[in-house]
Structures are given as C-alpha cells and as structure tokens.
Design a protein around this motif. Sequence first.
Motif, PDB file in Angstrom:
ATOM      1  N   THR A  52       1.260   9.926   0.859  1.00 39.30           N
ATOM      2  CA  THR A  52       2.343   8.952   1.030  1.00 39.30           C
ATOM      3  C   THR A  52       3.206   9.316   2.228  1.00 39.30           C
ATOM      4  O   THR A  52       3.705   8.444   2.921  1.00 39.30           O
ATOM      5  CB  THR A  52       3.214   8.840  -0.226  1.00 39.30           C
ATOM      6  N   LYS A  53       3.348  10.608   2.470  1.00 36.44           N
ATOM      7  CA  LYS A  53       4.166  11.012   3.603  1.00 36.44           C
ATOM      8  C   LYS A  53       3.519  10.588   4.916  1.00 36.44           C
ATOM      9  O   LYS A  53       4.183  10.041   5.802  1.00 36.44           O
ATOM     10  CB  LYS A  53       4.366  12.525   3.588  1.00 36.44           C
ATOM     11  N   SER A  54       2.200  10.780   5.012  1.00 35.19           N
ATOM     12  CA  SER A  54       1.561  10.372   6.276  1.00 35.19           C
ATOM     13  C   SER A  54       1.525   8.855   6.390  1.00 35.19           C
ATOM     14  O   SER A  54       1.643   8.311   7.486  1.00 35.19           O
ATOM     15  CB  SER A  54       0.166  10.972   6.401  1.00 35.19           C
ATOM     16  N   MET A  55       1.377   8.147   5.252  1.00 34.71           N
ATOM     17  CA  MET A  55       1.417   6.690   5.307  1.00 34.71           C
ATOM     18  C   MET A  55       2.768   6.202   5.798  1.00 34.71           C
ATOM     19  O   MET A  55       2.873   5.221   6.524  1.00 34.71           O
ATOM     20  CB  MET A  55       1.116   6.090   3.938  1.00 34.71           C
ATOM     21  N   LYS A  56       3.796   6.928   5.384  1.00 37.33           N
ATOM     22  CA  LYS A  56       5.146   6.570   5.833  1.00 37.33           C
ATOM     23  C   LYS A  56       5.271   6.754   7.338  1.00 37.33           C
ATOM     24  O   LYS A  56       5.834   5.899   8.033  1.00 37.33           O
ATOM     25  CB  LYS A  56       6.175   7.444   5.114  1.00 37.33           C
ATOM     26  N   MET A  57       4.724   7.864   7.832  1.00 38.15           N
ATOM     27  CA  MET A  57       4.790   8.110   9.270  1.00 38.15           C
ATOM     28  C   MET A  57       4.063   7.017  10.044  1.00 38.15           C
ATOM     29  O   MET A  57       4.562   6.515  11.052  1.00 38.15           O
ATOM     30  CB  MET A  57       4.158   9.469   9.613  1.00 38.15           C
ATOM     31  N   ILE A  58       2.887   6.630   9.538  1.00 36.90           N
ATOM     32  CA  ILE A  58       2.115   5.573  10.210  1.00 36.90           C
ATOM     33  C   ILE A  58       2.910   4.272  10.199  1.00 36.90           C
ATOM     34  O   ILE A  58       3.031   3.594  11.219  1.00 36.90           O
ATOM     35  CB  ILE A  58       0.749   5.382   9.525  1.00 36.90           C
ATOM     36  N   GLU A 112       8.376   5.987   1.561  1.00 39.30           N
ATOM     37  CA  GLU A 112       9.448   6.976   1.562  1.00 39.30           C
ATOM     38  C   GLU A 112       9.880   7.275   0.126  1.00 39.30           C
ATOM     39  O   GLU A 112      10.030   8.435  -0.272  1.00 39.30           O
ATOM     40  CB  GLU A 112      10.619   6.431   2.371  1.00 39.30           C
ATOM     41  N   ASN A 113      10.028   6.189  -0.660  1.00 43.10           N
ATOM     42  CA  ASN A 113      10.408   6.364  -2.058  1.00 43.10           C
ATOM     43  C   ASN A 113       9.339   7.122  -2.825  1.00 43.10           C
ATOM     44  O   ASN A 113       9.649   7.994  -3.638  1.00 43.10           O
ATOM     45  CB  ASN A 113      10.637   5.002  -2.716  1.00 43.10           C
ATOM     46  N   ALA A 114       8.081   6.777  -2.557  1.00 41.47           N
ATOM     47  CA  ALA A 114       6.985   7.438  -3.265  1.00 41.47           C
ATOM     48  C   ALA A 114       6.984   8.937  -2.964  1.00 41.47           C
ATOM     49  O   ALA A 114       6.803   9.762  -3.861  1.00 41.47           O
ATOM     50  CB  ALA A 114       5.657   6.811  -2.851  1.00 41.47           C
ATOM     51  N   THR A 115       7.215   9.268  -1.691  1.00 44.34           N
ATOM     52  CA  THR A 115       7.249  10.681  -1.312  1.00 44.34           C
ATOM     53  C   THR A 115       8.393  11.394  -2.021  1.00 44.34           C
ATOM     54  O   THR A 115       8.244  12.511  -2.510  1.00 44.34           O
ATOM     55  CB  THR A 115       7.411  10.816   0.214  1.00 44.34           C
ATOM     56  N   LYS A 116       9.528  10.706  -2.099  1.00 46.20           N
ATOM     57  CA  LYS A 116      10.701  11.301  -2.753  1.00 46.20           C
ATOM     58  C   LYS A 116      10.417  11.534  -4.236  1.00 46.20           C
ATOM     59  O   LYS A 116      10.691  12.613  -4.778  1.00 46.20           O
ATOM     60  CB  LYS A 116      11.900  10.365  -2.581  1.00 46.20           C
ATOM     61  N   ASN A 117       9.825  10.515  -4.869  1.00 50.22           N
ATOM     62  CA  ASN A 117       9.502  10.642  -6.298  1.00 50.22           C
ATOM     63  C   ASN A 117       8.503  11.764  -6.544  1.00 50.22           C
ATOM     64  O   ASN A 117       8.637  12.532  -7.508  1.00 50.22           O
ATOM     65  CB  ASN A 117       8.921   9.335  -6.826  1.00 50.22           C
ATOM     66  N   ALA A 118       7.506  11.841  -5.675  1.00 50.26           N
ATOM     67  CA  ALA A 118       6.501  12.894  -5.827  1.00 50.26           C
ATOM     68  C   ALA A 118       7.163  14.262  -5.693  1.00 50.26           C
ATOM     69  O   ALA A 118       6.837  15.200  -6.437  1.00 50.26           O
ATOM     70  CB  ALA A 118       5.406  12.715  -4.786  1.00 50.26           C
ATOM     71  N   GLY A 171       5.927 -11.675   9.283  1.00 47.65           N
ATOM     72  CA  GLY A 171       5.376 -11.103   8.060  1.00 47.65           C
ATOM     73  C   GLY A 171       4.887  -9.683   8.286  1.00 47.65           C
ATOM     74  O   GLY A 171       5.105  -8.795   7.457  1.00 47.65           O
ATOM     75  N   ASN A 172       4.257  -9.475   9.439  1.00 48.81           N
ATOM     76  CA  ASN A 172       3.740  -8.157   9.774  1.00 48.81           C
ATOM     77  C   ASN A 172       4.875  -7.139   9.900  1.00 48.81           C
ATOM     78  O   ASN A 172       4.791  -6.031   9.360  1.00 48.81           O
ATOM     79  CB  ASN A 172       2.963  -8.270  11.089  1.00 48.81           C
ATOM     80  N   ALA A 173       5.944  -7.542  10.569  1.00 46.19           N
ATOM     81  CA  ALA A 173       7.085  -6.632  10.723  1.00 46.19           C
ATOM     82  C   ALA A 173       7.719  -6.327   9.365  1.00 46.19           C
ATOM     83  O   ALA A 173       8.026  -5.165   9.059  1.00 46.19           O
ATOM     84  CB  ALA A 173       8.109  -7.237  11.672  1.00 46.19           C
ATOM     85  N   SER A 174       7.876  -7.365   8.533  1.00 42.56           N
ATOM     86  CA  SER A 174       8.469  -7.139   7.208  1.00 42.56           C
ATOM     87  C   SER A 174       7.596  -6.231   6.371  1.00 42.56           C
ATOM     88  O   SER A 174       8.083  -5.350   5.667  1.00 42.56           O
ATOM     89  CB  SER A 174       8.637  -8.457   6.457  1.00 42.56           C
ATOM     90  N   GLU A 175       6.272  -6.474   6.469  1.00 37.07           N
ATOM     91  CA  GLU A 175       5.350  -5.682   5.659  1.00 37.07           C
ATOM     92  C   GLU A 175       5.413  -4.206   6.048  1.00 37.07           C
ATOM     93  O   GLU A 175       5.478  -3.328   5.176  1.00 37.07           O
ATOM     94  CB  GLU A 175       3.935  -6.213   5.861  1.00 37.07           C
ATOM     95  N   MET A 176       5.415  -3.948   7.346  1.00 34.23           N
ATOM     96  CA  MET A 176       5.452  -2.561   7.800  1.00 34.23           C
ATOM     97  C   MET A 176       6.752  -1.887   7.391  1.00 34.23           C
ATOM     98  O   MET A 176       6.765  -0.732   6.965  1.00 34.23           O
ATOM     99  CB  MET A 176       5.277  -2.501   9.320  1.00 34.23           C
ATOM    100  N   ALA A 177       7.859  -2.626   7.514  1.00 43.00           N
ATOM    101  CA  ALA A 177       9.156  -2.059   7.124  1.00 43.00           C
ATOM    102  C   ALA A 177       9.183  -1.778   5.622  1.00 43.00           C
ATOM    103  O   ALA A 177       9.633  -0.716   5.185  1.00 43.00           O
ATOM    104  CB  ALA A 177      10.271  -3.009   7.512  1.00 43.00           C
ATOM    105  N   ALA A 178       8.641  -2.730   4.832  1.00 38.27           N
ATOM    106  CA  ALA A 178       8.625  -2.546   3.381  1.00 38.27           C
ATOM    107  C   ALA A 178       7.716  -1.391   2.997  1.00 38.27           C
ATOM    108  O   ALA A 178       8.013  -0.624   2.085  1.00 38.27           O
ATOM    109  CB  ALA A 178       8.171  -3.835   2.703  1.00 38.27           C
ATOM    110  N   LYS A 179       6.610  -1.267   3.738  1.00 37.45           N
ATOM    111  CA  LYS A 179       5.676  -0.181   3.453  1.00 37.45           C
ATOM    112  C   LYS A 179       6.337   1.169   3.712  1.00 37.45           C
ATOM    113  O   LYS A 179       6.183   2.109   2.954  1.00 37.45           O
ATOM    114  CB  LYS A 179       4.428  -0.350   4.312  1.00 37.45           C
ATOM    115  N   ARG A 180       7.093   1.205   4.803  1.00 42.45           N
ATOM    116  CA  ARG A 180       7.769   2.457   5.121  1.00 42.45           C
ATOM    117  C   ARG A 180       8.734   2.844   4.008  1.00 42.45           C
ATOM    118  O   ARG A 180       8.746   3.971   3.544  1.00 42.45           O
ATOM    119  CB  ARG A 180       8.518   2.331   6.448  1.00 42.45           C
ATOM    120  N   THR A 181       9.521   1.866   3.558  1.00 44.71           N
ATOM    121  CA  THR A 181      10.476   2.135   2.484  1.00 44.71           C
ATOM    122  C   THR A 181       9.755   2.561   1.214  1.00 44.71           C
ATOM    123  O   THR A 181      10.148   3.529   0.562  1.00 44.71           O
ATOM    124  CB  THR A 181      11.319   0.876   2.191  1.00 44.71           C
ATOM    125  N   ALA A 182       8.679   1.816   0.884  1.00 47.17           N
ATOM    126  CA  ALA A 182       7.940   2.123  -0.343  1.00 47.17           C
ATOM    127  C   ALA A 182       7.360   3.525  -0.294  1.00 47.17           C
ATOM    128  O   ALA A 182       7.431   4.285  -1.271  1.00 47.17           O
ATOM    129  CB  ALA A 182       6.832   1.090  -0.537  1.00 47.17           C
TER     130      ALA A 182
END
Lengths: 296, 188
Positions: A49-55, A257-263, A244-255
Amino acid sequence: MLAVRSLPRVASAATGQPAISFGVQTRNMATLKEISVRLKSVSNIAKITKSMKMIASTKVTKAQRVMETARVYGNSATALYQHTGTSTNEESGKPLVVVVSSDRGLCGGIHSSLSKTTRKYLSAHPEAALAILGQKAKAQLQRDSRQQIVVTFDSVAKNLPTWTEAALIADEILKTGIEFETANIIYNKFKSVIAFDTVIVPVHSYKALLESPKLSAYEVEDPVLKNYEEFTLANTVFWGIAEGNASEMAAKRTAMENATKNAGEMIQKLTLTYNRSRQATITNELIDIITGAMAV
Amino acid sequence: MATGHSALRSLADLDLPRSKIPQRNMFRLATRAVRPIARYPLARAYATEASGAGKLRLSFTLPHQTLLSDVEVTQVNLSSSEGDMGILGEHVPTVAQLKPGVIEIFSATDKPKKFFASGGFAIINPDSTLNINALEAFPIEELDVDAARRALDDATRRSTSAATEAERVAAKIELEVYEAVVTAAGKQ
C-alpha cells in the motif's frame, strides 16, 4: 512463592486483552506462530500500500496538469450553451447517459459514487440509454440496469487521457445510432486532492441547440452545428475522463495512505501481543521448571 | 529541425483515427470542397472596425495545452469552412468550423502571432469573446517545409492507390492538412 503469584498475571495477559484479538486466540504456544505469520503478512501489505501510494501521488500531479488544461478546453468549448440559453427538453427524445469511470479499484468511493448518481438519474429517467466507460461502473450498473446498457468500453485512460481516445469513444457511441436529445456525461469532478464531486454535464444535440432561444443571434449553418454537437461530445468525454482520472488518482492516494496507516497500527498491536504471549510462554516454562525443582 | 518534424508527426498521428471513421461528419471537415473565400463575414467584420470596435477577448485552447486564455487582442484572422474570416471586436456572433490553416493573432502590445491549426471550432459570442478550440496547433516557425512536402507526396500517393474507401478518405484528409501546412510554412 513465585509460582502462585505469577499465575494470575499470565491469565490477565492472555485473556484481559479483548481489543487485540484479530481473530486469533492469544492463549498458548501455537498462537505465537500464528501471530508471527500474521505480522509478516500485514507488514507485506503495508509495503504494497505504501508503494501504491507513492505511485498514485506521482500520477496525481500529472493527471492534475492534464485535467487543468482539459477543464479550460471543456469550459471554452461549452461556453456556447450559456450564451444561447440551451436547455434540456425533457419530453422529446430519450436521454443518453455516459458514465465515465475506470478499470482500477482501490480508490475509495469513486466508482460507487458514480453508480449511485447514475442509479438516481435512471430512476428519474427510466427510458435513458447507458454508455459506460470502465469496468468498475459496468460491474456495478449491469446488475440492475443491464437492458439499458448500449455500449461499454474497457481499459479507458490506461495512461494519461488523450483527446484521440475520447474522440474514438465518442464516435463509437454515435455509431450505435442512439438518437439522443441530450447526452449527460457523469463523472467525478476534481475539487481538491482530498475531495471530488460527482457531476452531470449535458451535451445538447444540435436539434436542442436549434431550438434554444438565443441561437438566432448567431450566424451558423446546420451542418456546422451538427459537427459542433459531435465535437462537443468528444470534448466533454475527454474532459470527463481527465477530471475522473485526476479524482481517481487523488482518491487512490488518500485510500492507500489510510491503508498504510491502518496497517501500521495493526503491526504495532500485533507486535505487542506477540511479545506478551512470548513473555507468557517463558513465564509458563519457568513455572514448570521451578515447580519441578521444588518437587524434587 | 527536430521540433518542426515532431509538429508534423503529431498532425499525422491525429489523422490516424479518422481512417476508421470516415463517415462521421466531425471528421469530414477537411474533405469538404474548399469554398470560395467568404463573402459576408469578412465584410461585416470590417464594417465594425469603422465604428470603433470593442475589445475582443480571445481564448485559444487545445485539449492538452492552453495557448491563450482570455487575452485581449485587436484582430484574429482564421480560415473556416465558410471561408477566411477577419475577426475584430463586436463581430457578429458566429459558430465557425476551422479548416486546416493559419490563425493569425494581432494584439496591441505584442508582435502578431501565427499558429497553424489542424481543425476545430471558433465561436464568437455576443459579448465579444472568441473561443477557439483546436485539436493541434503549433507556432508557424516550428513547421518544417521539407518534412511537410515529403508527407504531402506520401499522402498524394496513398490517396490514389488506397484500396478501401475509408483509406482513401483518410489520405485525402491528410493531403488537405499537408497542403495547408506547406502553404503556411512556405509563406513565413
């Protein structure tokens, strides 16, 4: 007497932690291995999740840049509607709905928000035809509005959105021969890196444009207006994909980030449990040894 | 001239999808017969000049780039499917489809700018704003005449030897774009 005093402590370490259960029993020797296995898998997930966030965060800046020019372009291309006062004529012709989503998940409520808005629109306009971009919205919408789907597109905007791609999509939509009065493009409008809005943007057919009150002020020929309709459809699809692409990428980053924090939190708790039960096992072994020694 | 060549490349790339979809009006703009230079838009444009024209505000955008955003200009010359137009402030509201050709922008402060655009729409609104939405546009200095000539020859060959109707139409569109590029680049 060590043995007598330490027994209740072991019990409290083992059972007094209902919060750290994670579905595994924190009781005896066998769980020690289970916890370590789980710990390893959680930290692997955290790495992913951390690397996905970076991407996602590198992609979000690129997508944002594309989105900004697309937005200027889209606004400029549809400025005519404001000047002519074109509005949707609800009675004549059936509306076309173009849902702009994508193939990738793991990005929060992006796709379900689109489906929700679409369902709401469809319940008000049951005769509408559906064109869907992206597998996610397709999977969600074909459950209850399968008959309305006219055409679907997969692997849209795999890389950065391009106008050529949008033009091809618009052309495929037109090729299906739907006679629409208004094409409603439903997409996620990028508000900021942490927020998006699901919006419906209309593309009017040239018939609707001809009927608009203030078109008489313009000097225009019919075929040009027909071309303008098709051009605007492509432009708006492109605009929708870019936003849509910009929103998706921004939402993915947030998601992510949260996943990494939870983990991270989970790892912390699991480590604590792991150490506690290790300690408990050692204490138990000590008790055994000491009791044995005393019995001799 | 690497930049000029890349400019041409993207123009050619842009034409590729058209080959699959020649029957659509949107993509047929370039195949339309070149009409005689327009009669009235030009005349009307110049008529307003005499009455002390208002300011023209221009937005010139591409899908991937914003060239000019709400900039005050004095005059814009462009070629549309109706003929060549000179647009000043308070021009009669018009929806015009662009032909491949040069867009000339005059402003009071800057030097005149010349762009080559492959196609798109120009909309003049009643409030004297002009929105030009083109698909590809490049400053005319970046065009490479030799590369354009080569591409023109290639397109001419293909327009005669094409096997299918779709290919022939696509080649014709290319031909028209390259002809315009050669004319535009030759003039600079």
